[in-house]
Every structure is written in C-alpha cells, then in structure tokens.
Design a protein around this motif. Structure first.
Motif, PDB file in Angstrom:
ATOM      1  N   ASN A 147       3.279  11.215   2.162  1.00  0.00           N
ATOM      2  CA  ASN A 147       3.403  11.863   0.158  1.00  0.00           C
ATOM      3  C   ASN A 147       4.205  12.342  -0.326  1.00  0.00           C
ATOM      4  O   ASN A 147       3.813  13.963  -0.071  1.00  0.00           O
ATOM      5  CB  ASN A 147       2.228  11.771   0.047  1.00  0.00           C
TER       6      ASN A 147
ATOM      7  N   ARG B  86       4.512   7.736   6.711  1.00  0.00           N
ATOM      8  CA  ARG B  86       3.674   7.493   5.672  1.00  0.00           C
ATOM      9  C   ARG B  86       3.937   8.693   5.287  1.00  0.00           C
ATOM     10  O   ARG B  86       2.318   9.168   4.229  1.00  0.00           O
ATOM     11  CB  ARG B  86       2.255   6.860   5.506  1.00  0.00           C
TER      12      ARG B  86
ATOM     13  N   ASN C 169       0.291  -0.816  -0.111  1.00  0.00           N
ATOM     14  CA  ASN C 169       0.013  -0.285  -0.528  1.00  0.00           C
ATOM     15  C   ASN C 169       0.639   1.548   0.647  1.00  0.00           C
ATOM     16  O   ASN C 169       0.232   2.427  -0.636  1.00  0.00           O
ATOM     17  CB  ASN C 169      -0.905  -0.195   1.144  1.00  0.00           C
ATOM     18  N   TYR C 170       2.482   1.384   0.562  1.00  0.00           N
ATOM     19  CA  TYR C 170       2.615   2.072  -0.026  1.00  0.00           C
ATOM     20  C   TYR C 170       4.563   1.979   0.060  1.00  0.00           C
ATOM     21  O   TYR C 170       5.438   1.180   0.354  1.00  0.00           O
ATOM     22  CB  TYR C 170       2.916   2.877   1.532  1.00  0.00           C
TER      23      TYR C 170
ATOM     24  N   ASN D 123       4.417   5.996  -3.512  1.00  0.00           N
ATOM     25  CA  ASN D 123       4.219   7.109  -2.655  1.00  0.00           C
ATOM     26  C   ASN D 123       5.363   8.328  -1.896  1.00  0.00           C
ATOM     27  O   ASN D 123       4.875   9.716  -2.346  1.00  0.00           O
ATOM     28  CB  ASN D 123       3.756   6.305  -1.258  1.00  0.00           C
ATOM     29  N   TYR D 124       7.129   8.487  -2.151  1.00  0.00           N
ATOM     30  CA  TYR D 124       7.808   8.848  -2.154  1.00  0.00           C
ATOM     31  C   TYR D 124       9.098   8.489  -2.530  1.00  0.00           C
ATOM     32  O   TYR D 124       8.803   7.242  -2.339  1.00  0.00           O
ATOM     33  CB  TYR D 124       7.770   8.220   0.175  1.00  0.00           C
TER      34      TYR D 124
END
Length: 254
Positions: free
Chosen positions: A145, A143, A69-70, A100-101
């Motif tokens: 973004n 988490r 999910n990440y 995401n990152y």
C-alpha cells in the motif's frame, strides 16, 4: 490479475507485460464494448500526457465497472510527471476505484516538440528503468500500500496544464502533422492510431479526435510524417515491443 494499458510507442505496454498479468488494451476494450471486469487485483499502466492521462483512458474508466480488492496505477513519463497520477486517482474515484498503490517510471519520452530523441535514447538508462520495474513488480506482488503524493501546489498546476493539453490534443494531428512525398500509403499510421483518427487512401487524412500520442509519426516506415515544431527527425519505438503488438493494441479499423 488484470492490467489495462494505453500505449503509443510501447513503453506502457512493456511495463504492463513485465508486471506479469492478463493485459488488456483500452482501445481494444472500447472497440469490443467491454466495460465490466472483476479480479483479485486490477491495474492501469499509462503514459503521462500533459500532467495527466489521455482522454481515451479517462472516458473508458468513467464508463466502466471494475471490482477488485487491490487497485494499482503505474504512470510512465519522460520529463516531469508532476501530479499526473492525481488525475488518474480523481477520475477513478468517480467510478468507485480507490487505489492501494501508485508509482511512476521515467522512460524515453516520444513527444517531439519537447524532446530530441537522440538525447532521450542516450540519456535514459535502461538499467535504471529495469530496476524500477523490478521494484514495482515486487511491490505489487506483495500487495504493498503506497500512494505517490506531490502536494497541493503540484496538484493544482497539473490540473490546469492538463485541461489545456486536453483541449489542444483533439486537433493536434490535423494542425501539426505534415506528410511529405516519401509517403507510400502503407497504412501503418492508420493501424497504430488508438483513436481511429487517421484514414488513408493515397496519403493519411486526419480527423479531430487525436490523443497526441505520436504513434503514427514514430511508426512511419518512410519517416514521412513530421511535426512543424519537432526537435529531431529521429524516432523512437520501445525496443522490447514489436510493431504488430502496437497494431493489435490500437487498430480500430474494421
């Protein structure tokens, strides 16, 4: 959380370990034939090679299946990073990975044709490196973004430069590395090579699938390996990483 890394002289391994997760060496995953992974967060830590990433990384990602999910990617670099992370994003997207990152860290660059190691070691602040790693740790833990963007011009230039670098790297060791008489056949170069590009009988012999990571040169205990165009005879290994860790990460010899 799982982190996949590629390292020549320890920078990316150090960053991967500092982030705090299960760390997986890409060369070892290839050796073991492991291409499917799932976790709540999955990351990649890699050095910038010619404004992109090493061929081994892109080939591995293309063959792999990651479920999370990440996703995050951290690139270490020494001079100019340009759009190196964009190369990772493009390759990963083809395998269904959407980050995401992303972030980057300036560290000591080991590329001897471009950098004097004495200056690199002196001028790259360990305090600044640590601050950046701590910030990245916090971002990933939260988490966050965030994607690094350099613009279309940088993306196009980086893609062009990286294509040239890819073509040059495969024969880099074969054409550029010279071994002098101080070599004692210890096989360290063979063991730290992530591409299985070196075999040692009495002295090292090079094949044609080099990644130009220079791990062999920097780890040579006798300083017997030299490039035709190197700017210094000094060598660099990340002081927080031990030789045995590099061997465990990269050794492809059965």
């Amino acid at each position: 959380m799982k982190i996949f890394y590629f390292t020549g002289t320890g920078n990316s391994l150090y960053v991967a370990k500092r982030i705090g997760a299960e760390v997986y060496s890409i060369p070892q995953m290839i050796k073991e034939g492991r291409y499917e992974f799932e976790d709540e967060a999955i990351g990649f830590v890699f050095p910038c090679y010619g404004f992109g990433m090493a061929k081994m990384i892109s080939n591995y990602i293309k063959k792999s299946k990651f479920k999370s999910n990440y996703f995050f990617a951290i690139m270490t670099y020494g001079g100019k990073s340009a759009s190196g992370l964009h190369n990772m994003e493009e390759i990963a997207a083809k395998s269904g990975i959407h980050f995401n990152y992303t972030n980057e860290i300036m560290m000591v660059d080991n590329f001897l044709p471009a950098f004097e190691m004495e200056s690199e070691i002196k001028n790259k602040s360990s305090d600044e490196i640590e601050k950046k790693i701590v910030q990245i740790e916090k971002d990933i833990s939260a988490r966050k973004n965030q994607l690094i963007r350099k613009g279309v011009a940088s993306d196009v230039l980086s893609k062009y430069v990286h294509k040239i670098a890819d073509n040059v790297s495969k024969n880099f060791a074969y054409k550029q590395i010279k071994v002098n008489d101080s070599c004692n056949g210890c096989r360290v170069c063979e063991q730290v090579c992530p591409a299985n590009n070196i075999s040692v009988t009495k002295t090292p012999e090079f094949s044609h699938h080099c990644e130009a990571c220079l791990s062999c040169i920097h780890h040579c205990p006798q300083n017997a390996m030299h490039l035709k165009s190197e700017k210094s005879k000094a060598r660099f290994i990340n002081p927080n990483i031990q030789l045995k860790e590099i061997i465990n990460a990269n050794c492809q010899v059965k």
